[in-house]
Motif scaffolding. Structure first.
Motif, PDB file in Angstrom:
ATOM      1  N   UNK A 158       0.828  -1.218   0.000  1.00 12.63           N
ATOM      2  CA  UNK A 158       0.000   0.000   0.000  1.00 12.63           C
ATOM      3  C   UNK A 158       0.858   1.263   0.000  1.00 12.63           C
ATOM      4  N   UNK A 159       1.942   1.227   0.759  1.00 16.27           N
ATOM      5  CA  UNK A 159       2.812   2.408   0.804  1.00 16.27           C
ATOM      6  C   UNK A 159       3.460   2.620  -0.570  1.00 16.27           C
ATOM      7  N   UNK A 160       3.918   1.512  -1.174  1.00 13.69           N
ATOM      8  CA  UNK A 160       4.507   1.610  -2.516  1.00 13.69           C
ATOM      9  C   UNK A 160       3.498   2.206  -3.498  1.00 13.69           C
ATOM     10  N   UNK A 161       2.255   1.724  -3.425  1.00 12.74           N
ATOM     11  CA  UNK A 161       1.213   2.263  -4.325  1.00 12.74           C
ATOM     12  C   UNK A 161       1.008   3.762  -4.078  1.00 12.74           C
ATOM     13  N   UNK A 162       1.053   4.155  -2.803  1.00 10.35           N
ATOM     14  CA  UNK A 162       0.856   5.576  -2.500  1.00 10.35           C
ATOM     15  C   UNK A 162       1.988   6.415  -3.095  1.00 10.35           C
ATOM     16  N   UNK A 163       3.229   5.935  -2.956  1.00 10.79           N
ATOM     17  CA  UNK A 163       4.351   6.675  -3.565  1.00 10.79           C
ATOM     18  C   UNK A 163       4.157   6.779  -5.082  1.00 10.79           C
ATOM     19  N   UNK A 164       3.694   5.685  -5.684  1.00 10.99           N
ATOM     20  CA  UNK A 164       3.471   5.720  -7.136  1.00 10.99           C
ATOM     21  C   UNK A 164       2.394   6.751  -7.468  1.00 10.99           C
ATOM     22  N   UNK A 165       1.298   6.731  -6.700  1.00  9.86           N
ATOM     23  CA  UNK A 165       0.194   7.671  -6.970  1.00  9.86           C
ATOM     24  C   UNK A 165       0.623   9.129  -6.770  1.00  9.86           C
ATOM     25  N   UNK A 166       1.205   9.412  -5.615  1.00 10.76           N
ATOM     26  CA  UNK A 166       1.536  10.806  -5.310  1.00 10.76           C
ATOM     27  C   UNK A 166       2.715  11.298  -6.153  1.00 10.76           C
ATOM     28  N   UNK A 167       3.551  10.336  -6.592  1.00 14.94           N
ATOM     29  CA  UNK A 167       4.767  10.743  -7.305  1.00 14.94           C
ATOM     30  C   UNK A 167       4.666  10.557  -8.804  1.00 14.94           C
ATOM     31  N   UNK A 168       3.442  10.374  -9.316  1.00 17.70           N
ATOM     32  CA  UNK A 168       3.359   9.977 -10.733  1.00 17.70           C
ATOM     33  C   UNK A 168       3.847  11.052 -11.705  1.00 17.70           C
ATOM     34  N   UNK A 169       3.903  12.301 -11.280  1.00 22.52           N
ATOM     35  CA  UNK A 169       4.438  13.337 -12.186  1.00 22.52           C
ATOM     36  C   UNK A 169       5.846  13.778 -11.787  1.00 22.52           C
ATOM     37  N   UNK A 170       6.497  13.007 -10.929  1.00 18.05           N
ATOM     38  CA  UNK A 170       7.822  13.429 -10.475  1.00 18.05           C
ATOM     39  C   UNK A 170       8.956  12.682 -11.188  1.00 18.05           C
ATOM     40  N   UNK A 171       8.624  11.581 -11.833  1.00 12.40           N
ATOM     41  CA  UNK A 171       9.663  10.780 -12.486  1.00 12.40           C
ATOM     42  C   UNK A 171      10.481   9.945 -11.508  1.00 12.40           C
ATOM     43  N   UNK A 172      10.105   9.955 -10.231  1.00 11.74           N
ATOM     44  CA  UNK A 172      10.855   9.160  -9.251  1.00 11.74           C
ATOM     45  C   UNK A 172      10.331   7.729  -9.268  1.00 11.74           C
ATOM     46  N   UNK A 173      11.243   6.797  -9.014  1.00 12.36           N
ATOM     47  CA  UNK A 173      10.836   5.386  -9.083  1.00 12.36           C
ATOM     48  C   UNK A 173      10.918   4.733  -7.710  1.00 12.36           C
ATOM     49  N   UNK A 174       9.928   3.906  -7.418  1.00 14.25           N
ATOM     50  CA  UNK A 174       9.991   3.155  -6.158  1.00 14.25           C
ATOM     51  C   UNK A 174       9.822   1.677  -6.442  1.00 14.25           C
ATOM     52  N   UNK A 175      10.267   0.870  -5.500  1.00 10.03           N
ATOM     53  CA  UNK A 175       9.916  -0.546  -5.561  1.00 10.03           C
ATOM     54  C   UNK A 175       9.657  -1.055  -4.152  1.00 10.03           C
ATOM     55  N   UNK A 176       8.958  -2.191  -4.092  1.00 11.82           N
ATOM     56  CA  UNK A 176       8.547  -2.743  -2.799  1.00 11.82           C
ATOM     57  C   UNK A 176       9.159  -4.130  -2.670  1.00 11.82           C
ATOM     58  N   UNK A 177       9.765  -4.413  -1.529  1.00 13.03           N
ATOM     59  CA  UNK A 177      10.284  -5.772  -1.332  1.00 13.03           C
ATOM     60  C   UNK A 177       9.742  -6.357  -0.022  1.00 13.03           C
ATOM     61  N   UNK A 178       9.410  -7.628  -0.057  1.00 14.75           N
ATOM     62  CA  UNK A 178       8.864  -8.316   1.117  1.00 14.75           C
ATOM     63  C   UNK A 178       9.104  -9.804   0.955  1.00 14.75           C
ATOM     64  N   UNK A 179       9.021 -10.526   2.048  1.00 19.11           N
ATOM     65  CA  UNK A 179       9.293 -11.958   2.021  1.00 19.11           C
ATOM     66  C   UNK A 179       8.097 -12.761   1.522  1.00 19.11           C
ATOM     67  N   UNK A 180       8.282 -14.081   1.454  1.00 20.91           N
ATOM     68  CA  UNK A 180       7.168 -14.957   1.101  1.00 20.91           C
ATOM     69  C   UNK A 180       6.999 -15.144  -0.394  1.00 20.91           C
ATOM     70  N   UNK A 181       7.796 -14.447  -1.185  1.00 17.53           N
ATOM     71  CA  UNK A 181       7.749 -14.633  -2.638  1.00 17.53           C
ATOM     72  C   UNK A 181       9.190 -14.793  -3.125  1.00 17.53           C
ATOM     73  N   UNK A 182       9.361 -15.296  -4.342  1.00 25.37           N
ATOM     74  CA  UNK A 182      10.724 -15.426  -4.887  1.00 25.37           C
ATOM     75  C   UNK A 182      11.329 -14.034  -5.020  1.00 25.37           C
ATOM     76  N   UNK A 183      12.633 -13.963  -4.897  1.00 28.44           N
ATOM     77  CA  UNK A 183      13.250 -12.633  -4.877  1.00 28.44           C
ATOM     78  C   UNK A 183      13.589 -12.083  -6.261  1.00 28.44           C
ATOM     79  N   UNK A 184      13.480 -12.932  -7.307  1.00 31.95           N
ATOM     80  CA  UNK A 184      13.939 -12.550  -8.648  1.00 31.95           C
ATOM     81  C   UNK A 184      13.377 -11.214  -9.134  1.00 31.95           C
ATOM     82  N   UNK A 185      12.057 -11.057  -9.075  1.00 31.83           N
ATOM     83  CA  UNK A 185      11.433  -9.835  -9.596  1.00 31.83           C
ATOM     84  C   UNK A 185      11.916  -8.631  -8.790  1.00 31.83           C
ATOM     85  N   UNK A 186      12.102  -8.855  -7.490  1.00 34.91           N
ATOM     86  CA  UNK A 186      12.520  -7.748  -6.626  1.00 34.91           C
ATOM     87  C   UNK A 186      13.962  -7.333  -6.929  1.00 34.91           C
TER      88      UNK A 186
END
Ligand code: AMP
Length: 425
Positions: free
Chosen positions: A90-118
């Motif tokens: 949810x926090x990652x989504x909020x950064x994406x929403x609020x920052x959509x005209x800033x050109x800044x990039x975020x990513x979210x990492x958490x356990x329980x899934x394979x790490x490749x995409x992260x």
């Protein structure tokens, strides 16, 4: 007060407008000037107050302006650490929403899934990292993440973090952060161990305390069913068949219990999903997505899994088992009646759980009304309750006058509401 008056840059203002945010919430109004001033912040506030935007907006603001001057490769300059995967997303989504005209990039990492995409996302270069502590340390140890460029550090839901046993992980993290940074520390409560932890992280912080407009216990219509353990499945099925609701979140204490209830309900033709730590991340996201979109009306959750659930229209919470930590009760029932909407919370209590009930009533400083007229009363416990609470004939409905009242001596902290929180989509 508007976001423009707070001095927020145009690209963020535009994004907030697109979100339908007309004015800052109290925590935003108080925190944003402090953070724009690059001071450390100690925020005592719960989820549901708009706290994510309170820290995300100034971070994006600074980083955007900095990036105008320095176009070098992207580095992790902001780190947000939060206890659960759902909150992280949810926090990652909020950064994406609020920052959509800033050109800044975020990513979210958490356990329980394979790490490749992260790790690929990290490899592609990001400015803002949102992480749960375990996976963050893991990827640091593997050399995928370095924190040497972090300028903005947010520790979110610190009390929950400690409850979940992350204290050593947090200490290790802090040891890896550059000493010159802006630090933000958010917690709903401030017991001594949290105060101690905050001293390790913050310099000389400004403090912002935001009380919910009404206490959760005042806002939510609560009732109690005395029922034996063996009759709980029957009572739950009965209520789900007879009550009117759009969405119900049912809390169980164990992961196994949650799965069992899904099966029992399904035998009675009620389709429900479960969300808990043993489910794969994809299964959890699917169940949550179906619940938020209304495909699934009943979701069974354990406390930790339910932490990040933000469904504004949640009509009812059912405590299938009472929690042994009274604060958890308040947190659970706060899932309904969010952002000052009215909500309903029904709790089942068997003989063994009576001590928990006592602690809960002490904490919320009110008696929970007892529903005596239901098909599965637990006779052995009625005597206890008759002396302590006024019985009710039917459970409260949304829109009923609130049942909970403060003790006459209690000071009301009800403030007039001047803004409307938007539903997260
Ligand atoms: P949070 O406490 O960050 O979980 O936010 C709770 C909810 O309030 C989220 O659904 C946000 O989208 C919403 N929200 C945050 N700030 C505002 C605002 N200024 N105006 C309206 N809604 C908001």
């Amino acid at each position: 007060m508007t976001f423009k008056e707070l001095g927020i840059i145009e690209p963020i203002q535009k994004a907030l407008e697109a979100q339908g945010y007309e004015q800052p919430t109290p925590i935003q109004e108080q925190s944003i000037p402090i953070l724009l001033d690059r001071k450390d912040l100690l925020g005592i506030a719960q989820t549901g107050t708009g706290k994510t935007a309170a820290f995300a907006i100034p971070i994006l603001h600074h980083m955007y302006l900095d990036r105008q001057k320095n176009h070098g490769p992207r580095k992790i300059r902001a780190l947000i650490v939060t206890p659960t995967r759902e909150l992280a997303i949810q926090i990652g989504d909020s950064f994406t929403d609020y920052g959509k005209y800033t050109g800044l990039k975020n990513t979210v990492i958490f356990g329980g899934v394979k790490q490749g995409a992260q790790t690929s996302a990290l490899h592609g270069g990001i400015d803002i990292l949102v992480a749960t502590p375990g996976r963050l340390l893991d990827l640091m140890n593997q050399g995928f993440i370095k924190l040497k460029d972090v300028e903005y550090f947010v520790l979110d839901e610190a009390d929950r973090m400690l409850d979940m046993g992350f204290v050593n992980d947090i200490k290790k993290l802090i040891a890896n952060l550059p000493s010159k940074r802006q630090s933000l520390f958010f917690s709903a409560t401030m017991p001594q161990d949290i105060v101690n932890l905050s001293h390790k992280i913050l310099g000389n912080p400004e403090k912002v305390v935001v009380k919910p407009e009404q206490t959760t216990a005042e806002r939510v219509g609560q009732s109690l069913y005395y029922v034996s353990k063996k009759d709980k499945p029957k009572l739950l099925t009965h209520l789900l068949k007879t009550e009117v609701y759009d969405s119900v979140l049912v809390f169980t204490r164990t992961k196994h219990g949650a799965d069992k209830i899904v099966k029992i309900l399904s035998k009675s033709g009620i389709s429900a999903g479960a969300i808990h730590g043993n489910k794969s991340q994809n299964a959890r996201q699917k169940a949550l997505g179906d619940f938020k979109s209304g495909v699934l009306k009943v979701l069974i959750a354990t406390d930790i899994a339910a932490r990040g659930i933000d469904v504004s229209e949640l009509s009812m919470v059912i405590n299938y088992e009472l929690p042994n930590v009274p604060e958890t009760y308040v947190h659970r029932i706060g899932r309904t009646g969010r952002a000052s909407a009215s909500g309903v919370a029904l709790s089942f209590c068997n003989g063994e759980e009576k001590p928990y009930l006592k602690d809960i009533q002490k904490l919320i400083n009110q008696r929970i009304d007892v529903i005596e007229e239901h098909p599965f009363p637990d006779d052995g416990t009625e005597v206890f309750e008759k002396a302590s609470a006024k019985p009710q004939r039917r459970p409260p409905k949304q829109g009923d006058k609130k049942l909970g009242k403060r003790e006459p001596s209690g000071k009301s902290n009800v403030k007039k509401k001047t803004y409307t929180l938007k539903k997260r989509t």
